[in-house]
Design an enzyme around this catalytic site. Structure first.
Site, PDB file in Angstrom:
ATOM      1  N   GLN A  94     -14.126 -22.839  -5.369  1.00 49.54           N
ATOM      2  CA  GLN A  94     -14.559 -22.236  -6.641  1.00 49.54           C
ATOM      3  C   GLN A  94     -15.492 -23.199  -7.371  1.00 49.54           C
ATOM      4  O   GLN A  94     -15.141 -24.352  -7.612  1.00 49.54           O
ATOM      5  CB  GLN A  94     -13.341 -21.922  -7.520  1.00 49.54           C
ATOM      6  CG  GLN A  94     -13.715 -21.189  -8.802  1.00 49.54           C
ATOM      7  CD  GLN A  94     -12.502 -20.778  -9.647  1.00 49.54           C
ATOM      8  OE1 GLN A  94     -11.364 -21.166  -9.355  1.00 49.54           O
ATOM      9  NE2 GLN A  94     -12.758 -20.011 -10.676  1.00 49.54           N
ATOM     10  N   HIS A 100     -13.530 -14.249 -10.871  1.00 48.45           N
ATOM     11  CA  HIS A 100     -14.428 -13.308 -10.195  1.00 48.45           C
ATOM     12  C   HIS A 100     -13.960 -13.070  -8.774  1.00 48.45           C
ATOM     13  O   HIS A 100     -13.416 -13.956  -8.119  1.00 48.45           O
ATOM     14  CB  HIS A 100     -15.873 -13.809 -10.200  1.00 48.45           C
ATOM     15  CG  HIS A 100     -16.059 -15.163  -9.593  1.00 48.45           C
ATOM     16  ND1 HIS A 100     -15.750 -16.326 -10.261  1.00 48.45           N
ATOM     17  CD2 HIS A 100     -16.497 -15.536  -8.366  1.00 48.45           C
ATOM     18  CE1 HIS A 100     -16.008 -17.365  -9.483  1.00 48.45           C
ATOM     19  NE2 HIS A 100     -16.458 -16.919  -8.322  1.00 48.45           N
ATOM     20  N   HIS A 102     -15.324 -11.873  -5.080  1.00 43.83           N
ATOM     21  CA  HIS A 102     -16.518 -11.690  -4.235  1.00 43.83           C
ATOM     22  C   HIS A 102     -16.323 -10.433  -3.381  1.00 43.83           C
ATOM     23  O   HIS A 102     -15.242 -10.245  -2.806  1.00 43.83           O
ATOM     24  CB  HIS A 102     -16.696 -12.864  -3.281  1.00 43.83           C
ATOM     25  CG  HIS A 102     -16.987 -14.178  -3.926  1.00 43.83           C
ATOM     26  ND1 HIS A 102     -18.240 -14.744  -3.944  1.00 43.83           N
ATOM     27  CD2 HIS A 102     -16.180 -15.047  -4.587  1.00 43.83           C
ATOM     28  CE1 HIS A 102     -18.192 -15.918  -4.561  1.00 43.83           C
ATOM     29  NE2 HIS A 102     -16.951 -16.127  -4.966  1.00 43.83           N
TER      30      HIS A 102
END
Ligand code: AMP
Length: 107
Positions: A94, A100, A102
């Site tokens: 990260q 988030h 992907h």
């Protein structure tokens, strides 16, 4: 002051190739794609990582996965298959400390 790059994209202070947005999430193209198709599903709330999730974030996380499914369909990835990845912490790869997911595919 929050100098998080994803917060700046959410506030439209810097540009991104935005594909989808709702009240909780924003989806945009990864600037340095690691697959022919690579998008990021990003929480609008600034949560640093999976390690920082709380019980109250359950609905947000459910929404993230359901959005991933919807985005995969819109991108034409549903039938061929795709990867969903959370990198967690530096050891997990990260680099942006803002939650988030992907979505990678198109191979
Ligand atoms: P991670 O390694 O999981 O933290 O992923 C962060 C991702 O954000 C990387 O794949 C970067 O290429 C991507 N990224 C960084 N800055 C931007 C940006 N301004 N717009 C779009 N994607 C970005």
């Amino acid at each position: 002051m929050n100098d998080c790059i994803f917060c700046k994209i959410i506030k439209k202070e810097i540009p991104a190739d935005i594909f989808y947005e709702n009240q909780d999430l924003i989806v945009f193209k990864d600037i340095a794609p690691k697959a022919p198709i690579h998008y990021l599903i990003v929480s609008k709330q600034h949560i640093k990582s999976i390690n920082h999730l709380k019980e109250e974030n359950k609905d947000l996380m459910g929404g993230m996965f359901l959005t991933a499914k919807k985005i995969a369909d819109k991108l034409g990835l549903k039938d061929k298959g795709y990867k969903l990845t959370f990198n967690v912490g530096r050891g997990g790869g990260q680099i942006v400390d803002h939650l988030h997911l992907h979505i990678l595919g198109g191979w």
